[in-house]
Design an enzyme around this catalytic site. Structure first.
Site, PDB file in Angstrom:
ATOM      1  CD  GLN A 104      -8.677  -5.813  12.721  1.00  0.00           C
ATOM      2  OE1 GLN A 104      -9.065  -4.805  12.144  1.00  0.00           O
ATOM      3  NE2 GLN A 104      -8.569  -6.995  12.136  1.00  0.00           N
ATOM      4  N   GLY A 150      -1.586  -3.532   9.596  1.00  0.00           N
ATOM      5  CA  GLY A 150      -2.146  -2.486  10.456  1.00  0.00           C
ATOM      6  C   GLY A 150      -1.380  -1.178  10.461  1.00  0.00           C
ATOM      7  CD  GLU A 151       2.789   1.817   6.944  1.00  0.00           C
ATOM      8  OE1 GLU A 151       3.072   0.754   6.364  1.00  0.00           O
ATOM      9  OE2 GLU A 151       3.306   2.919   6.664  1.00  0.00           O
ATOM     10  NE  ARG A 152      -6.172   3.849   6.306  1.00  0.00           N
ATOM     11  CZ  ARG A 152      -7.326   3.783   6.945  1.00  0.00           C
ATOM     12  NH1 ARG A 152      -7.786   2.622   7.394  1.00  0.00           N
ATOM     13  NH2 ARG A 152      -8.038   4.854   7.160  1.00  0.00           N
ATOM     14  NE  ARG A 153      -5.657  -2.062  11.957  1.00  0.00           N
ATOM     15  CZ  ARG A 153      -5.390  -3.359  12.003  1.00  0.00           C
ATOM     16  NH1 ARG A 153      -5.544  -4.029  13.126  1.00  0.00           N
ATOM     17  NH2 ARG A 153      -4.986  -3.999  10.934  1.00  0.00           N
ATOM     18  CB  SER A 181     -12.383   6.076  14.866  1.00  0.00           C
ATOM     19  OG  SER A 181     -12.766   4.844  15.433  1.00  0.00           O
ATOM     20  NE  ARG A 204      -7.246  -8.729   7.943  1.00  0.00           N
ATOM     21  CZ  ARG A 204      -7.071  -8.965   9.239  1.00  0.00           C
ATOM     22  NH1 ARG A 204      -6.245  -9.883   9.627  1.00  0.00           N
ATOM     23  NH2 ARG A 204      -7.740  -8.279  10.118  1.00  0.00           N
ATOM     24  NE  ARG A 224      -4.048   1.898   2.113  1.00  0.00           N
ATOM     25  CZ  ARG A 224      -5.263   1.680   2.572  1.00  0.00           C
ATOM     26  NH1 ARG A 224      -5.519   0.582   3.231  1.00  0.00           N
ATOM     27  NH2 ARG A 224      -6.210   2.560   2.372  1.00  0.00           N
ATOM     28  CG  ASN A 226      -1.134  -4.501   2.676  1.00  0.00           C
ATOM     29  OD1 ASN A 226      -1.679  -3.454   2.976  1.00  0.00           O
ATOM     30  ND2 ASN A 226      -0.060  -4.952   3.300  1.00  0.00           N
TER      31      ASN A 226
END
Length: 281
Positions: free
Chosen positions: A61, A77-80, A53, A116, A39, A113
């Site tokens: 998660q 989970g890089e965005r998180r 959020s 998911r 990504r 990626n």
């Protein structure tokens, strides 16, 4: 080098019921991104929404990490992870998996990626290509891993046949995958670039783009180099005749031969042209 992860799929790394896996709180300062993350874009607006959020509810998660000598590399989970940092968190819930091989980390990151994440069409195609070129996956194997048909994988890979400008437009979300597929109907890069410009400037829908492509495909082929040279010769001859007769000349070509028209606007001009032809002036 392809490892045994093929066919094992993401579930070997991230079980469906993650709540059964041990989850710990890892310091954000010890976590770093996977440079082979397929990504390549993290749009600001969705990220801002995720940050809001996280501030409100926290990270629900867990992200997935693997331990390295440098700390913890992100597998999923890089965005998180980014949102947690922007939200001011110091730690993040995470599952740490033992993935020793660098090649396997890359493969699993790509697979994760693909399976998911909401990858763009270009990112998806690039990820497939990377799996195949760097790790020897076949189209069938990629299809098996991500749960799609081989033809679906092949169609996604075809997008990479577009010229660079079209790929860049797809990366920047200036065109959708549907637009890109329509443009693939043209077999000439110049026509694709020309059509791409019309699509973007005219904000054409996919259906409108398909109609544009159909129209362009019906247009006659570009003049050959030989015919272009012939045109240059005729233009030069036309200029020479107009200079000789001092009037407008029209050259009309036909399948066999052609005609030369000499324009005159009065009897006096006609007399002058005739004398010119006879060599009397």
């Amino acid at each position: 080098m392809k490892k045994n992860s093929l066919g094992r799929g993401l579930e070997s790394l991230i079980p469906k019921n993650e709540t059964k896996a041990p989850v710990g709180e890892i310091d954000l300062a010890l976590i770093y991104a996977n440079v082979n993350q397929p990504r390549t874009r993290f749009d600001q607006e969705p990220l801002d929404e995720l940050v809001a959020s996280v501030r409100e509810k926290g990270v629900i998660q867990p992200i997935v990490l693997t331990k390295t000598d440098e700390g913890y590399m992100i597998i999923a989970g890089e965005r998180r992870f980014r949102a947690a940092g922007l939200a001011g968190l110091k730690k993040i819930p995470a599952i740490v998996r033992n993935v020793d091989s660098e090649a396997e980390r890359l493969e699993l990151a790509l697979i994760e990626n693909v399976q998911r994440q909401d990858l763009g069409a270009y990112e998806l195609a690039a990820a497939y290509k990377k799996l195949m070129e760097q790790h020897g996956y076949t189209q069938e194997e990629v299809a098996k891993v991500i749960g799609k048909s081989r033809s679906a994988v092949a169609n996604t890979l075809r997008l990479l046949n577009l010229p660079a400008k079209a790929l860049e437009a797809m990366k920047e979300d200036l065109i959708t995958e549907g637009h890109a597929r329509a443009l693939l109907g043209l077999d000439d890069d110049k026509k694709i670039i020309s059509a791409l410009k019309k699509v973007i400037e005219g904000a054409l829908s996919v259906r409108e783009t398909e109609r544009l492509v159909a129209k362009l495909k019906k247009e006659p082929a570009q003049k050959t180099e030989k015919s272009a040279e012939a045109d240059v010769f005729l233009m030069g001859l036309k200029d020479e005749l107009e200079e000789f007769f001092k009037t407008r000349i029209t050259l009309k070509t036909a399948k066999n031969g052609g005609t030369i028209e000499i324009k005159y606007s009065s009897d006096d001009e006609l007399d002058r042209i005739i004398k010119r032809i006879r060599g009397e002036e």
